[in-house]
Structure formats: structure tokens, C-alpha cells
Write a protein that holds these residues in place. Structure first.
Motif, PDB file in Angstrom:
ATOM      1  N   ASN A  96       0.743  -1.282  -0.065  1.00  0.00           N
ATOM      2  CA  ASN A  96      -0.096  -0.020  -0.042  1.00  0.00           C
ATOM      3  C   ASN A  96       0.914   1.304  -0.033  1.00  0.00           C
ATOM      4  OD1 ASN A  96      -1.748   2.127   0.455  1.00  0.00           O
ATOM      5  ND2 ASN A  96      -3.106   0.912   1.850  1.00  0.00           N
ATOM      6  N   ILE A  97       1.012   2.181  -1.274  1.00  0.00           N
ATOM      7  CA  ILE A  97       1.738   3.067  -1.213  1.00  0.00           C
ATOM      8  C   ILE A  97       0.967   4.594  -1.278  1.00  0.00           C
ATOM      9  CG2 ILE A  97       3.248   4.329  -2.922  1.00  0.00           C
ATOM     10  CD1 ILE A  97       4.393   1.553  -3.687  1.00  0.00           C
ATOM     11  N   ILE A  98       1.364   5.389  -0.472  1.00  0.00           N
ATOM     12  CA  ILE A  98       0.387   6.722  -0.248  1.00  0.00           C
ATOM     13  C   ILE A  98       0.826   7.438  -1.547  1.00  0.00           C
ATOM     14  CG2 ILE A  98       0.279   8.567   0.927  1.00  0.00           C
ATOM     15  CD1 ILE A  98       0.958   7.188   3.565  1.00  0.00           C
TER      16      ILE A  98
ATOM     17  N   GLY B 182     -11.403  13.720  -4.992  1.00  0.00           N
ATOM     18  CA  GLY B 182     -10.083  14.107  -4.784  1.00  0.00           C
ATOM     19  C   GLY B 182      -9.414  12.688  -4.483  1.00  0.00           C
ATOM     20  N   VAL B 183      -8.002  12.530  -4.792  1.00  0.00           N
ATOM     21  CA  VAL B 183      -7.078  11.326  -4.523  1.00  0.00           C
ATOM     22  C   VAL B 183      -6.649  11.290  -3.197  1.00  0.00           C
ATOM     23  CG1 VAL B 183      -5.066  10.028  -5.399  1.00  0.00           C
ATOM     24  CG2 VAL B 183      -6.517  11.372  -6.881  1.00  0.00           C
ATOM     25  N   ILE B 184      -6.904  10.100  -2.762  1.00  0.00           N
ATOM     26  CA  ILE B 184      -6.621   9.692  -1.321  1.00  0.00           C
ATOM     27  C   ILE B 184      -5.911   8.474  -1.233  1.00  0.00           C
ATOM     28  CG2 ILE B 184      -8.458  10.975  -0.299  1.00  0.00           C
ATOM     29  CD1 ILE B 184      -9.802   8.335   0.240  1.00  0.00           C
ATOM     30  N   PRO B 185      -5.033   8.084  -0.132  1.00  0.00           N
ATOM     31  CA  PRO B 185      -4.417   6.967   0.044  1.00  0.00           C
ATOM     32  C   PRO B 185      -5.653   5.921   0.096  1.00  0.00           C
ATOM     33  CG  PRO B 185      -3.431   8.331   1.533  1.00  0.00           C
ATOM     34  CD  PRO B 185      -4.623   9.122   1.125  1.00  0.00           C
ATOM     35  N   PHE B 186      -5.150   4.624   0.107  1.00  0.00           N
ATOM     36  CA  PHE B 186      -5.986   3.326   0.098  1.00  0.00           C
ATOM     37  C   PHE B 186      -5.984   3.093   1.709  1.00  0.00           C
ATOM     38  CE2 PHE B 186      -5.048   2.936  -4.368  1.00  0.00           C
ATOM     39  CZ  PHE B 186      -6.322   2.535  -4.961  1.00  0.00           C
TER      40      PHE B 186
ATOM     41  N   LEU C 198      -4.024  -1.599  -7.956  1.00  0.00           N
ATOM     42  CA  LEU C 198      -5.144  -0.412  -8.016  1.00  0.00           C
ATOM     43  C   LEU C 198      -4.317   0.919  -7.898  1.00  0.00           C
ATOM     44  CD1 LEU C 198      -7.801  -2.013  -5.448  1.00  0.00           C
ATOM     45  CD2 LEU C 198      -7.877  -1.757  -8.231  1.00  0.00           C
ATOM     46  N   ILE C 199      -5.010   1.809  -8.367  1.00  0.00           N
ATOM     47  CA  ILE C 199      -4.361   3.289  -8.481  1.00  0.00           C
ATOM     48  C   ILE C 199      -5.233   4.274  -8.095  1.00  0.00           C
ATOM     49  CG2 ILE C 199      -4.492   3.536 -10.843  1.00  0.00           C
ATOM     50  CD1 ILE C 199      -1.956   4.976 -11.131  1.00  0.00           C
ATOM     51  N   ASN C 200      -4.899   5.422  -7.225  1.00  0.00           N
ATOM     52  CA  ASN C 200      -5.561   6.531  -6.956  1.00  0.00           C
ATOM     53  C   ASN C 200      -6.841   6.185  -6.433  1.00  0.00           C
ATOM     54  OD1 ASN C 200      -3.300   7.943  -7.970  1.00  0.00           O
ATOM     55  ND2 ASN C 200      -4.339   8.938  -9.600  1.00  0.00           N
ATOM     56  N   ALA C 201      -6.914   5.940  -5.245  1.00  0.00           N
ATOM     57  CA  ALA C 201      -8.088   5.837  -4.334  1.00  0.00           C
ATOM     58  C   ALA C 201      -8.990   7.195  -4.274  1.00  0.00           C
ATOM     59  CB  ALA C 201      -8.126   5.330  -3.122  1.00  0.00           C
TER      60      ALA C 201
END
Length: 584
Positions: A127-129, A183-187, A174-177
């Protein structure tokens, strides 16, 4: 007190909300598990997996990789991205798929630089922020992609697809929660167990799909090996078992494609297509037990070999007997000219008789009753046998001669030039020489023709013993009814057209047309395309084949497409379709 109650109510509301969200996710997960297990199409299964994961995480995009059979690389399968409006499927030849991701570097060391390969090798979830700020992984390719598209890849969630045995089958990336406002947030780490459960279900579905495909591939290979064995067994069939499926699928596709007309509503499911293909490959499976010397019988006197050579030797014996008789008469004082004239007359008579027998043996022309009667007269001539006919035989041959006959045959004695002996009849065959030479048409006796025709019965019996699943229950009928005719004159059941389905009628035409157009049959000269269509047209006029399918065969151009592929160019002449189409 009121503040405490308010706080408790807020906490209770939050718990109920969380429980509600969790219950909703779990219900969705259960539904997805059912859907994944039921999905048979590989591409559709990949789409379901990716879309389900994106829905659960509200991800802007995602990519699915599956491990190759050698487990050396991750192969791209599908990618989707909402912001870019991009959807790429590896199964679509019009799109450029992403390159595979190697699991090992050139020196053989594990490829831990790439996120997907790292997850595949370790089985861990990553999981990468923010990819641009992440350490330990090479995101240079991601940066180049962003630079080219104007996209900003930020949060990543890479999850392994593990089977029940812990084997990694692929990686879901998966990319860009996104928030509700986009708005993009971390998963959210709390969603990871849910995604892990999804990927586990997906891995089970993929593994089941692979096992089913492996079983199908094994069955297909086995079926083709059997068909190729039948074709290799006899040059009389050539590549018949390989070509009939091609023809059957051509005609079936033409029926599916027809927009107006008798087949406008005709369609085939994937299972029905497979059913037709299996039946076409297996339609002559019964020939695997048909005696080769019957299938290969090119002359009337042929069994394991052509017995015309034995009969020629007997004629030679009679000619030498005539020559010896001439010389004896001369030594006894008879007129030399008369003796020679008698010998010449006898020699010419024997030559004429052998020519008749030899020509009859070929079986290329119909034989009238007068010719058959002449053969019977020729057969009655006597020659002298001087050697024991009961020695040098196999056990089976000896067993066909009874003791009384053996006592006679062991001593010198007279024999007829051609004979129908008791030991000629065995294994449902009559190999009598006179009997075989008297066949009025072709080379096969009625018993041999029955054996040839029985390959259909054997096909039906063999296939009906196989436990075909429900979607393939029609294989025995489709394969086994290819010699039926719509007017009831076919075999073995004498079915009428009303008792036959469309796929069975397609098989009838495919089988006949392949046999007519085959250029590698040793018993017939190749026919031109127009000649083959003329024969089919006559069968249509006689009500033996389906008229609508015959018209479709011509109008769709399937006959010419097949001819240009499998016939010599000089045989692909012009066919006057106006003589046949719409005249049924």
C-alpha cells in the motif's frame, strides 16, 4: 450528563454506520464470489475481478496481471482508468497491451524493483501513499506514463491473487483511491482485508477456470489424436476427420450470420459451438475398429493383399498344361500344325478369360448379369494341384478346415480355377473368389459394406458410453447421424429430416462435401468444384439434404472459401449458382 449521552449516541451511530458499511461490503463480496465462480469466459472473469476491486475501493484505475505457466513473468491482462477514459484488454488485437513484467533480472536475481513483481514473488500486499515519494521501488515507468498522458499517479494498492494452497496466480494493482468529490486519497488500510478476500475468491475462480481449461485442452488434444490416427490409418480418408470440422463450422457460422431468411433467428452459444466442434472431430471415431483391409479394399479380390496374383498363377498353370498337352500330342504322332493351332486357340481363350477376371476385379464399372455368368463359367475350369494345401497355415486358417476336408486337401487333386471355399467364410466376411468377383458395382460385398456402414453405429455406441456433461449431451447424435438423409434413406437409423436438428443436417452436408472434394483419395479422381456442387444439388433435389442449408452454403460463399483452401487451383472452377439457389 447530556454531553456524555450525546457522545455515546454519536459513538453508537458511528458503530452502526461502520457495521452497515461492513455488512454492505460483505454482502457485495458474497455476491461477487457467486458471480466469479459461475463465470466461464476468461476475459469476462478478468473484467469482473478488476471492476469489483475498483468498486470496493473507489479506485480511479487498475491493472490485472496473471502469472505465466513457467512462473517467470507477469502477463498483462486488463487495464481501466476513468480519468483517462482508457480501457485496454490484452485479448483485443487492435490495442497495444502493456509489456510483461519479469519476475527475475538478467542475472537471475528476484526483481524486487517493480511493485507488481515484488508482490508476486513475496505474496505481500503493498500500500503506497504516493508513488513519487515511495522508496525501494522503481516508478520511472509510471513517471514516463504520467508525463505522456498528463496523469498523476499517486496512491497504489498492489494485492497478490493467492489460491487456497497459497500459490500466487497474479497481481491486482489499483491506482488513486478517490473521495466522493473525486479527490485522490491513500487506500484505507482497513479495506485491505476486504480486497484480500476478493483476490482470494478471484484466485480460486481463476484456478478453477485454468483447471477446466486444462481438462478441455486435454480432451481436445485426445480427440484430435484419435481423429488423426483414423486419418493416418487409411489413405482412403486422408485428412477427412480434420476437414469436416472446418466445413461444419463454416456452414454453422454462415447460419449464425444470416440476418434475413430461414436462419435469421439461428444462434449458437459457446457451449453449442464446442458441442459441434467435438462432434465433427469425433464423427468417424467408429472407424478406429473397422478392419483396415475392408476400408482399404481397392479391388474385389483384395483381403490383406490382392489375390489376382494367385489367380494369374493358376492361369499360368492352365496355359502350361495346354502347352504340355500340345507337346505330348505331337510326340504321340498327331499333326504338329493342328496341335499348335489348338494350343494357340487355348492360349487366346485363357488370355481373354484372365482379362475379363482382371477387369472385373477393378470394379470401376457396373457389371451386368451376362458378365457375372461368364465369370462363373470361367471359374469351373479344372487345374491339377500337386502339393499339400494344409501345411504352412496359421492356426486360424487351419481351424477353418474340418478333418474330412483336410484329408482330401493334403493329397494331390483337382481344383477349380476360381472357388468359393468353406474356409473363405469367417469373421462375418465371405472372401470367396467367385462371390467377390460377382459384385455388380464397386469392390465391396454386402457384408463388407455393412461393416463400413457400421462405423456410424460404432461411433454412436462409443460416444453414448462417455459421460458427457449436460451442455455436450448432443455430441453422440450430431456425430452419429452424419450418414442420415432427410428422406429417410440414410443409415443407420433411417431418420427423417423432422427428427434431425440443424447441427445434424450441417454435419450431413459437411461430410458429403468433404468426401466429394477430397483430392487425396486413391480410389477416385479429383472432382472440380462445379461437379461437387452438381452432385450436392441433385441430392437436394432428391430431398436427401436440407435445401435451406444448401442455398446458404452457396450464397454465403462457404463452398468456394473451402475450395480455395483445400482444392488445387485447377479444380476451383466457376459454379453457376443460378442453377441451384432457390430451386429446392
Amino acid at each position: 450528563m447530556k454531553l456524555a449521552e450525546h457522545t455515546l449516541r454519536d459513538q453508537d451511530s458511528t458503530v452502526r454506520s461502520a457495521q452497515s458499511i461492513e455488512a454492505g461490503h460483505l454482502a457485495k463480496l458474497v455476491d461477487l464470489g457467486i458471480a466469479l465462480s459461475a463465470e466461464q469466459d476468461a476475459n469476462a472473469l478478468n473484467q469482473r475481478i478488476l471492476q469489483a476491486a475498483r468498486d470496493l475501493t473507489n479506485a480511479d484505475g487498475g491493472t490485472l496481471y496473471l502469472l505465466d505457466e513457467e512462473e517467470r513473468e507477469l502477463q498483462f491482462r486488463i487495464m481501466a482508468n476513468d480519468t483517462l477514459g482508457r480501457y485496454v484488454d490484452a485479448g483485443d488485437p487492435q490495442q497495444y497491451p502493456l509489456p510483461p513484467v519479469p519476475l527475475y533480472l538478467a542475472d537471475g536475481s528476484p526483481n524486487h524493483q517493480n511493485v507488481a513483481s515484488y508482490v508476486a514473488l513475496t505474496g505481500e500486499t503493498i500500500n503506497i501513499i504516493d508513488a513519487y515519494a515511495a522508496d525501494g521501488f522503481d516508478f520511472s515507468g509510471t513517471r514516463r506514463f504520467d508525463a505522456a498522458t498528463g496523469y498523476r499517479s499517486q496512491s497504489f494498492l498492489a494485492v497478490p491473487l493467492k489460491s487456497a494452497r497459497g500459490r500466487v496466480l497474479g497481481v491486482l494493482q489499483l491506482i488513486n483511491a478517490r473521495q466522493i468529490d473525486g479527490g485522490v486519497i491513500p487506500f484505507d488500510p482497513q479495506i485491505e482485508p476486504l480486497i484480500t478476500a476478493l483476490t482470494s475468491q478471484s484466485a480460486v475462480a481463476l484456478e478453477n477456470r485454468r483447471l477446466m481449461q486444462s481438462q478441455r485442452d486435454l480432451i481436445d488434444s485426445f480427440v484430435r489424436i484419435l481423429a488423426q490416427g483414423i486419418d493416418a490409418k487409411s489413405p482412403h480418408t486422408g485428412a477427412h476427420c480434420e476437414r469436416v470440422p472446418v466445413l461444419a463450422k463454416m456452414l454453422a457460422q454462415a447460419a449464425v450470420d444470416q440476418q434475413n431468411g430461414p436462419f435469421a433467428t439461428f444462434s449458437l452459444s459457446d457451449q453449442e459451438w464446442y458441442e459441434l466442434e467435438l462432434a465433427a472431430w469425433l464423427h468417424d471415431i467408429g472407424k478406429i475398429v473397422t478392419p483396415e483391409h475392408v476400408v482399404e479394399k481397392a479391388t474385389k479380390l483384395e483381403t490383406i493383399h490382392n489375390r489376382i496374383h494367385e489367380i494369374r498363377t493358376r492361369f499360368e498353370v492352365l496355359l502350361r498344361d495346354a502347352e504340355i498337352d500340345m507337346l505330348r500330342r505331337q510326340l504321340a504322332g498327331e499333326d504338329e500344325a493342328i496341335c499348335k493351332a489348338d494350343f494357340e486357340a487355348r492360349r487366346n481363350e485363357l488370355r481373354e478369360q484372365f482379362d475379363l477376371v482382371a477387369q472385373s476385379n477393378i470394379g470401376s464399372e457396373n457389371q451386368d448379369l451376362a458378365t457375372i455368368a461368364r465369370i462363373h463359367d470361367i471359374a469351373g475350369q479344372i487345374w491339377q494341384r500337386n502339393f499339400d494345401r494344409t501345411i504352412g497355415l496359421s492356426w486360424a486358417e487351419s481351424n477353418r478346415i474340418d478333418d474330412d476336408e483336410a484329408a482330401i486337401l493334403s493329397q494331390p487333386g483337382p481344383e477349380t480355377l476360381l472357388s468359393d471355399r468353406q474356409d473363405h467364410v469367417y469373421d462375418q466376411l465371405n472372401n470367396g473368389e467367385v462371390y467377390n468377383l460377382s459384385v455388380p458395382r464397386g469392390t465391396l460385398t454386402p457384408e463388407e459394406r455393412t461393416i463400413i456402414n457400421d462405423h456410424v453405429v460404432l461411433t454412436q455406441n462409443m460416444l453414448e458410453q462417455l459421460p458427457f456433461p449436460s451442455g455436450l449431451r448432443n455430441v453422440p447424435a450430431i456425430a452419429g447421424n452424419h450418414h442420415e438423409k432427410l428422406d429417410g434413406s440414410g443409415y443407420p437409423r433411417g431418420l427423417l429430416g423432422t427428427a434431425m436438428g440443424t447441427l445434424e443436417k450441417i454435419m450431413v452436408i459437411a461430410d458429403i462435401f468433404e468426401a466429394l472434394t477430397a483430392i487425396d483419395r486413391p480410389y477416385k479422381k479429383p472432382k472440380k468444384l462445379s461437379e461437387c456442387i452438381a452432385i450436392l444439388g441433385k441430392m437436394r433435389d432428391e430431398g436427401k439434404i436440407d435445401s435451406d442449408l444448401f442455398d446458404l452454403f452457396l450464397n454465403s460463399g462457404a463452398y468456394r472459401q473451402y475450395g480455395e483452401t483445400y482444392l488445387r487451383p485447377d479444380l476451383c472452377d466457376v459454379v453457376d449458382l443460378g442453377r441451384y439457389v432457390g430451386r429446392g
